[in-house]
Scaffold this motif. Structure first.
Motif, PDB file in Angstrom:
ATOM      1  N   ALA A  54       0.843  -1.207   0.000  1.00  0.00           N
ATOM      2  CA  ALA A  54       0.000   0.000   0.000  1.00  0.00           C
ATOM      3  C   ALA A  54       0.876   1.255   0.000  1.00  0.00           C
ATOM      4  CB  ALA A  54      -0.934   0.002   1.209  1.00  0.00           C
ATOM      5  N   ALA A  55       1.977   1.214   0.719  1.00  0.00           N
ATOM      6  CA  ALA A  55       2.907   2.359   0.710  1.00  0.00           C
ATOM      7  C   ALA A  55       3.468   2.567  -0.696  1.00  0.00           C
ATOM      8  CB  ALA A  55       4.032   2.130   1.715  1.00  0.00           C
ATOM      9  N   ARG A  56       3.811   1.466  -1.380  1.00  0.00           N
ATOM     10  CA  ARG A  56       4.315   1.588  -2.758  1.00  0.00           C
ATOM     11  C   ARG A  56       3.242   2.187  -3.675  1.00  0.00           C
ATOM     12  NH1 ARG A  56       7.494  -2.260  -1.009  1.00  0.00           N
ATOM     13  NH2 ARG A  56       6.853  -4.358  -1.431  1.00  0.00           N
ATOM     14  N   GLN A  57       2.007   1.733  -3.511  1.00  0.00           N
ATOM     15  CA  GLN A  57       0.926   2.262  -4.337  1.00  0.00           C
ATOM     16  C   GLN A  57       0.682   3.741  -4.041  1.00  0.00           C
ATOM     17  OE1 GLN A  57      -0.466   0.785  -6.931  1.00  0.00           O
ATOM     18  NE2 GLN A  57       0.808  -1.008  -6.533  1.00  0.00           N
ATOM     19  N   ASP A  63     -11.234 -15.167   2.249  1.00  0.00           N
ATOM     20  CA  ASP A  63     -11.531 -15.339   0.833  1.00  0.00           C
ATOM     21  C   ASP A  63     -11.609 -14.020   0.068  1.00  0.00           C
ATOM     22  OD1 ASP A  63     -13.795 -14.655   2.252  1.00  0.00           O
ATOM     23  OD2 ASP A  63     -15.152 -15.789   0.985  1.00  0.00           O
ATOM     24  N   GLU A  64     -11.392 -12.890   0.735  1.00  0.00           N
ATOM     25  CA  GLU A  64     -11.418 -11.584   0.067  1.00  0.00           C
ATOM     26  C   GLU A  64     -10.142 -11.356  -0.733  1.00  0.00           C
ATOM     27  OE1 GLU A  64     -13.777  -9.022   0.097  1.00  0.00           O
ATOM     28  OE2 GLU A  64     -15.116 -10.400   1.122  1.00  0.00           O
ATOM     29  N   GLU A  65     -10.276 -10.627  -1.836  1.00  0.00           N
ATOM     30  CA  GLU A  65      -9.123 -10.273  -2.662  1.00  0.00           C
ATOM     31  C   GLU A  65      -8.298  -9.199  -1.948  1.00  0.00           C
ATOM     32  OE1 GLU A  65      -8.365  -8.222  -7.005  1.00  0.00           O
ATOM     33  OE2 GLU A  65     -10.177  -9.401  -6.702  1.00  0.00           O
ATOM     34  N   ARG A  66      -6.976  -9.251  -2.138  1.00  0.00           N
ATOM     35  CA  ARG A  66      -6.077  -8.269  -1.532  1.00  0.00           C
ATOM     36  C   ARG A  66      -6.474  -6.842  -1.920  1.00  0.00           C
ATOM     37  NH1 ARG A  66      -0.579  -7.309  -1.838  1.00  0.00           N
ATOM     38  NH2 ARG A  66       0.377  -8.187  -0.009  1.00  0.00           N
ATOM     39  N   PRO A  67      -6.365  -5.889  -0.986  1.00  0.00           N
ATOM     40  CA  PRO A  67      -6.743  -4.509  -1.323  1.00  0.00           C
ATOM     41  C   PRO A  67      -5.755  -3.816  -2.273  1.00  0.00           C
ATOM     42  CG  PRO A  67      -6.075  -4.666   0.980  1.00  0.00           C
ATOM     43  CD  PRO A  67      -6.083  -6.054   0.432  1.00  0.00           C
ATOM     44  N   VAL A  68      -4.509  -4.258  -2.288  1.00  0.00           N
ATOM     45  CA  VAL A  68      -3.502  -3.716  -3.212  1.00  0.00           C
ATOM     46  C   VAL A  68      -2.775  -4.879  -3.844  1.00  0.00           C
ATOM     47  CG1 VAL A  68      -3.149  -1.485  -2.081  1.00  0.00           C
ATOM     48  CG2 VAL A  68      -1.852  -3.457  -1.304  1.00  0.00           C
ATOM     49  N   PRO A  69      -2.314  -4.735  -5.093  1.00  0.00           N
ATOM     50  CA  PRO A  69      -1.593  -5.831  -5.726  1.00  0.00           C
ATOM     51  C   PRO A  69      -0.253  -6.068  -5.044  1.00  0.00           C
ATOM     52  CG  PRO A  69      -1.646  -3.912  -7.180  1.00  0.00           C
ATOM     53  CD  PRO A  69      -2.475  -3.591  -5.983  1.00  0.00           C
ATOM     54  N   ALA A  70       0.208  -7.315  -5.074  1.00  0.00           N
ATOM     55  CA  ALA A  70       1.496  -7.664  -4.485  1.00  0.00           C
ATOM     56  C   ALA A  70       2.615  -7.057  -5.314  1.00  0.00           C
ATOM     57  CB  ALA A  70       1.645  -9.181  -4.423  1.00  0.00           C
ATOM     58  N   ALA A  71       3.715  -6.767  -4.665  1.00  0.00           N
ATOM     59  CA  ALA A  71       4.884  -6.220  -5.356  1.00  0.00           C
ATOM     60  C   ALA A  71       5.392  -7.223  -6.385  1.00  0.00           C
ATOM     61  CB  ALA A  71       5.988  -5.875  -4.363  1.00  0.00           C
ATOM     62  N   GLU A  72       5.797  -6.718  -7.516  1.00  0.00           N
ATOM     63  CA  GLU A  72       6.249  -7.593  -8.594  1.00  0.00           C
ATOM     64  C   GLU A  72       7.734  -7.811  -8.526  1.00  0.00           C
ATOM     65  OE1 GLU A  72       4.802  -5.505 -11.970  1.00  0.00           O
ATOM     66  OE2 GLU A  72       2.754  -5.867 -11.400  1.00  0.00           O
TER      67      GLU A  72
END
Length: 181
Positions: free
Chosen positions: A76-79, A172-181
């Motif tokens: 989230a900090a990265r986003q 079962d909820e989707e992550r609020p921010v995408p994982a770092a690539e």
């Protein structure tokens, strides 16, 4: 968010009128002594709901691991720092994903006890927080999103808070921010 100096100081929280002022209701009859006082008592004893399982060392009811919360906090900090290119996944449409990512970060940091004040209400609770205290922040966020309360909190920030609290409770909820690539 606008600073309090732009508004000439602290703005008190808007309170709603009591329902009794809006709808006049007759006084309720007093039940006979010994009569159960909860709704549905006429259907038999109400079982006490089982406590939701939690993760040791985290607030009550949180089903995510410490590592998952730390990962979401960092992502989230990265986003947030991505600015206009920020990506978030929340339940409502947001105008500024960067601001929603800030809400995700604040919630994850609060659940990890890295922030003392709750993300919406700014209340201080003793850690680990109870299920009720964490759920209350989600309710405050929903109130802000719907425009019912907390006018000084950004709507997109509240969307990040609401979704992250729900994500922490439900595996079962989707992550609020995408994982770092």
């Amino acid at each position: 968010m606008a600073s309090s100096s732009e508004h000439g100081g602290h703005t008190p929280r808007r309170l709603h009128q009591p329902i009794g002022d809006v709808l006049r209701t007759p006084a309720r009859p007093q039940p006979a002594p010994g009569t159960p006082q909860w709704p549905g008592h006429e259907y038999g004893p109400t079982p006490v709901p089982a406590k939701a399982p939690g993760t040791p060392g985290l607030p009550e009811g949180v089903r995510r691991t410490r590592q998952e919360l730390e990962s979401v906090r960092d992502d989230a900090a990265r986003q947030f720092h991505a600015g206009d290119d920020a990506r978030v996944h929340v339940e409502v449409e947001v105008r500024q994903a960067k601001v929603a990512a800030h809400g995700v970060w604040a919630t994850a940091a609060w659940l990890l006890a890295e922030l003392q004040a709750a993300p919406i209400s700014q209340e201080w609770y003793e850690y680990p927080y109870t299920n009720r205290q964490v759920g209350l922040e989600r309710t405050h966020a929903r109130d802000r999103i719907e425009g019912n309360d907390w006018p000084d909190v950004d709507r997109d920030y509240a969307a990040g808070v609401q979704y992250t609290v729900g994500w922490s409770f439900w595996p079962d909820e989707e992550r609020p921010v995408p994982a770092a690539e």
